[in-house]
Design an enzyme around this catalytic site. Sequence first.
Site, PDB file in Angstrom:
ATOM      1  CE  LYS A 115       2.452 -11.815  31.677  1.00 51.67           C
ATOM      2  NZ  LYS A 115       3.038 -11.359  30.383  1.00 51.67           N
ATOM      3  CG  HIS A 124       5.664 -20.199  29.139  1.00 49.65           C
ATOM      4  ND1 HIS A 124       6.473 -19.489  29.991  1.00 49.65           N
ATOM      5  CD2 HIS A 124       5.107 -19.285  28.298  1.00 49.65           C
ATOM      6  CE1 HIS A 124       6.412 -18.197  29.667  1.00 49.65           C
ATOM      7  NE2 HIS A 124       5.608 -18.057  28.646  1.00 49.65           N
ATOM      8  CB  SER A 145       1.457 -10.771  35.887  1.00 49.32           C
ATOM      9  OG  SER A 145       2.154 -10.456  34.719  1.00 49.32           O
TER      10      SER A 145
HETATM   11  P1  A3P Z   1       3.502  -7.388  35.484  1.00 53.84           P
HETATM   12  O1  A3P Z   1       2.343  -7.808  34.625  1.00 53.84           O
HETATM   13  O2  A3P Z   1       3.262  -7.686  36.948  1.00 53.84           O
HETATM   14  O3  A3P Z   1       3.942  -5.993  35.263  1.00 53.84           O
HETATM   15  P2  A3P Z   1       6.771 -12.769  31.416  1.00 53.84           P
HETATM   16  O4  A3P Z   1       7.893 -12.176  30.657  1.00 53.84           O
HETATM   17  O5  A3P Z   1       7.070 -14.068  32.076  1.00 53.84           O
HETATM   18  O6  A3P Z   1       5.520 -12.818  30.592  1.00 53.84           O
HETATM   19  O7  A3P Z   1       6.482 -11.808  32.651  1.00 53.84           O
HETATM   20  C1  A3P Z   1       5.961 -10.530  32.456  1.00 53.84           C
HETATM   21  C2  A3P Z   1       5.993  -9.811  33.787  1.00 53.84           C
HETATM   22  O8  A3P Z   1       7.368  -9.476  34.095  1.00 53.84           O
HETATM   23  C3  A3P Z   1       5.213  -8.515  33.755  1.00 53.84           C
HETATM   24  O9  A3P Z   1       4.752  -8.317  35.097  1.00 53.84           O
HETATM   25  C4  A3P Z   1       6.323  -7.529  33.375  1.00 53.84           C
HETATM   26  O10 A3P Z   1       6.032  -6.193  33.672  1.00 53.84           O
HETATM   27  C5  A3P Z   1       7.465  -8.068  34.247  1.00 53.84           C
HETATM   28  N1  A3P Z   1       8.776  -7.605  33.794  1.00 53.84           N
HETATM   29  C6  A3P Z   1       9.312  -7.676  32.562  1.00 53.84           C
HETATM   30  N2  A3P Z   1      10.530  -7.118  32.531  1.00 53.84           N
HETATM   31  C7  A3P Z   1      10.777  -6.683  33.786  1.00 53.84           C
HETATM   32  C8  A3P Z   1      11.879  -5.991  34.392  1.00 53.84           C
HETATM   33  N3  A3P Z   1      12.965  -5.625  33.711  1.00 53.84           N
HETATM   34  N4  A3P Z   1      11.787  -5.709  35.718  1.00 53.84           N
HETATM   35  C9  A3P Z   1      10.694  -6.058  36.437  1.00 53.84           C
HETATM   36  N5  A3P Z   1       9.625  -6.708  35.903  1.00 53.84           N
HETATM   37  C10 A3P Z   1       9.670  -7.009  34.595  1.00 53.84           C
END
Ligand code: A3P
Length: 319
Positions: free
Chosen positions: A57, A123, A153
Site C-alpha cells: 500500500k 513486497h 490504505s
Molecule cells: P489509498 O488506499 O490511500 O487510496 P499499492 O499499489 O502499493 O497497493 O498502493 C495502493 C495505494 O496507492 C492506494 O492508496 C491507491 O489509491 C494509491 N495509488 C495508486 N495509484 C495512484 C496514483 N496514480 N496516484 C496516487 N495514488 C495512487
Amino acid sequence: MFLQSGGFRPPAPNGKVKIYECEGVPLAEHCMQPSTMEALKTWQARQDDVFVVTYPKAGTTWTQEIVSAVIRKGDLEQVNKTHTYLRNPFLEATIFSSTKDIDVPPTHEIIDKMKSPRTIKSHLPGHLLPPDVMEKKSRIVYVARNPKDLAVSYYYFSMGNPTLPQYDTWNDFFDDFCAGKTVYGPWWNHYLYYWKLRHEPNVLFLKFENMKKDLKGTVERIGHFLEYTFSDDVLDRIVSHCTFENMKANPMTNPDTLRFMKTNVESIDNNNIIPKDSHPFMRKGKVGDWKSHFTVSQNEAMDALIREKLAGSGLVFEC
Ligand code: A3P
C-alpha cells in the site's frame, strides 16, 4: 477489453487465512508459499531486471506504471496492451487455480521464462529478497509512504480480501499494524533495510508524498535512474497516464479489473470502473487521509512509534 482471468483465483480460505512466520515475517501461506520462499533464496535475477519493491500500500501499482511507461519510452499504446498484473509479475505470490486441471506454476518460475527487460513487483523485506538481486545489481525502485496513510490504505485493502486476515474493526487492525503483526511484518524494518541501501547505485528510494507533490519530477527521476531521458512532450504523456484519475479509469492499470481481486468489477461504464464492493483498489490516492481515521490517542501512539523506530536513521515523513 480488460483482462479476463478465467478460472484463476486465490483459493477461498473460508474467511481464515493461514499465516506463518518466515524468518520473523508473517506471510500468508496459500499465497506466499514456504516452498516459494525457499526457492527464492537461490533464485537468479538478471542485471537488467527492474524491481518495484514496497511495503504493501505504499504506492506499488503507481510506481510500476511509471516504470512500465519509462522502459517503453512513453509508448502508451504498448503499455496499455497488457494489464499491470502481467506486466509486473508479483515475485513471491502464487496465483492458484480454482480448477484442478490447471496447474499454475509459482510466479518466479513464470518470470524465469520472461524476456528481458523484466519489471517485477515484490513486497519482500530486504532479508527475504533473493540475494541475487543485489549481487547482480538489478535495479530496485523502492517506495515508502507515511505509516499513517499506509495503515489506513492497508486496512481498506484487507477488508474482504480473501488473501489477507480479516479484522473486525479499524482499532484491531491498527493494533496489529503497530505491533508489526500485519502481513509482511513491521513496516519500520522494511523501510529501514532499503533506506540503508539508498546510496547504492542500483537502488532508488522514493516517498509517496514526494510523488504526489511532483509527479513529473518523479517520472524524470525514475527515467534518469533507468537511463532514459525524455522530451517534455513524452514526459507530460507519461505523467498524464500515471495520474490517480487516469489510472483509476484505465482497465489496464486499475487492479480492480482483475477478476480474482476481491473488488471484482461490477461493470465498466465508459471510463468508470465500478467495483463490486465499496473499497476500490484505487481508493483515494491522497496524502493525509489518516486524519479522518485516527483517534487522538492513535495519532500519539503512532508518532511515538515513528520517533522510536526511525530515531537517528534520517528517514522522516511529512504526515
Ligand atoms: P489509498 O488506499 O490511500 O487510496 P499499492 O499499489 O502499493 O497497493 O498502493 C495502493 C495505494 O496507492 C492506494 O492508496 C491507491 O489509491 C494509491 N495509488 C495508486 N495509484 C495512484 C496514483 N496514480 N496516484 C496516487 N495514488 C495512487
